[in-house]
Design an enzyme around this catalytic site. Sequence first.
Site, PDB file in Angstrom:
ATOM      1  N   SER A  33       0.776  -1.361   0.006  1.00  0.00           N
ATOM      2  CA  SER A  33      -0.054  -0.038  -0.151  1.00  0.00           C
ATOM      3  C   SER A  33       1.017   1.089   0.139  1.00  0.00           C
ATOM      4  O   SER A  33       1.510   1.528  -0.966  1.00  0.00           O
ATOM      5  CB  SER A  33      -0.894  -0.005   1.328  1.00  0.00           C
ATOM      6  OG  SER A  33      -2.013   0.996   1.286  1.00  0.00           O
TER       7      SER A  33
ATOM      8  N   HIS B 299      -7.779  -5.280   0.276  1.00  0.00           N
ATOM      9  CA  HIS B 299      -6.625  -4.589   0.484  1.00  0.00           C
ATOM     10  C   HIS B 299      -5.816  -4.932   1.795  1.00  0.00           C
ATOM     11  O   HIS B 299      -4.555  -4.991   1.685  1.00  0.00           O
ATOM     12  CB  HIS B 299      -7.041  -3.125   0.669  1.00  0.00           C
ATOM     13  CG  HIS B 299      -5.884  -2.248   0.826  1.00  0.00           C
ATOM     14  ND1 HIS B 299      -5.203  -1.857  -0.370  1.00  0.00           N
ATOM     15  CD2 HIS B 299      -5.326  -1.435   1.584  1.00  0.00           C
ATOM     16  CE1 HIS B 299      -4.485  -0.836  -0.328  1.00  0.00           C
ATOM     17  NE2 HIS B 299      -4.380  -0.674   1.316  1.00  0.00           N
TER      18      HIS B 299
END
Length: 400
Positions: A168, A375
């Site tokens: 990320s 995610h």
Amino acid sequence: MELKLKSAILIFIVLPFISASLIPESSVTTEKLVKKHGYSIEEHQVQTADGYILTMHRIPYSPKLNNSLVEDKPIVFLQHGLLCSSSDWVLLGPESALAYLLSDQGYDVWMGNARGNRYSRKHAKYSPTLLKFWNFDWNEIAIHDLPAMIDYILFTQNQTQVTYAGHSQGTTTYLVMSSMIPNFASKIRSAHLLSPVAFMGNMESTLVYLLAPVLGHPNGLVEVLGSAEFLPNTQVMEILGQKACSDEAKYQELCANVLFLIAGYDDENLNRTMIPEILAVTPAGASVHQITHYLQEFRSGYFRQFDHFYYRNKKRYGSYSPPNYDLKQLTAPVHFYYGTNDKLASVTDVMKLAGSVPKSALKGNYKVPHEKFNHLDFIWAIHVKELLYDKVIKDINSYF
Ligand SMILES: *[C@@H]1O[C@H](CO)[C@@H](O)[C@H](O)[C@H]1NC(C)=O
Ligand SMILES: *[C@@H]1O[C@H](CO)[C@@H](O)[C@H](O)[C@H]1NC(C)=O
Ligand SMILES: *[C@@H]1O[C@H](CO)[C@@H](O)[C@H](O)[C@H]1NC(C)=O
């Protein structure tokens, strides 16, 4: 939205924000997590060119390999995501967490901590209680923190290259560093970007939709208000996690839903028993401007520097809009790994990114073979080893 869920979000977001630095940090640390499993861990501190003092964690060898005396073990550097820390690479334990798997492969594993998170809240001049301390976003993490940490490792280990892996924000910062400091590529053997975040125009997270209109609009408000600390690590979340989200607690499902709301729904891969552990180490702290910068990317669709608004941009950058990061500067081999249910790094945006880096640098763009992969599954999924890390390690090994 259901009222219960709304109140839960409010509690999870507002409570730690208000509590700020008044309350001690959680008792769960990277050091304790690693020691618990019989691995050694070292702490190293490095000062950046602009005065921030960062803590890195290192697993120097694996107890399974008898390789503590082997010299020049190849180095892997792991960089965490937004509001996260080095803890994320070890939380799942030795059977599935990436740091241990790499250590068991014979790598010297180093884990960075970006300025502002619980392990890197020090500065040569400023205390974190001063707003001045928080006047940075991930652009500064990319151009100051990453080079300082990687150069420290190379210097102390007398080596010339590291393998980079990030999740990320740890991918955003890699891309920014590579664009802004092209020479640094010679120090990267290969880079492995899990859930790469650069272009964000197609992001689908509900939470982002709620925040973007306020914080993502470059209107001078962000300049007036300045930056500040955002979601520091506190005992509040540790206690809340134990009381509300444990296996015995009534609200565990609600806790799970808050995580799904942020990251995407993946019932099969969230180990609910782990939620209290997750909350003890997350959020780990960041600056408001890190969030603001992301929301600006979401609104503009560009991968570019911080928007300080019209005239201030002109003064700072020489143009009324902020300059784009030049992804054509990437030269070290890079691999992307993406999930089809990732609400923060959408498939459309990852494909746009893959099309924007030089073909000669792009060595892989791997779709995790599980439709619901979200995610946070990149660091916490029950099946992350089989679905993702085995592939990442195979790719890393291929450069030796
Ligand atoms: C560990 O490595 C050392 C040196 O390489 C060797 O002498 C020793 O026998 C090894 N021990 C085991 C248990 O393999
Ligand atoms: C560092 O590495 C170089 C090249 O591998 C070697 O020649 C040199 O002796 C090493 N220096 C130290 C202090 O180990
Ligand atoms: C879920 O997490 C708990 C606590 O960390 C652990 O004991 C258990 O093995 C995990 N279950 C799975 C399926 O990974």
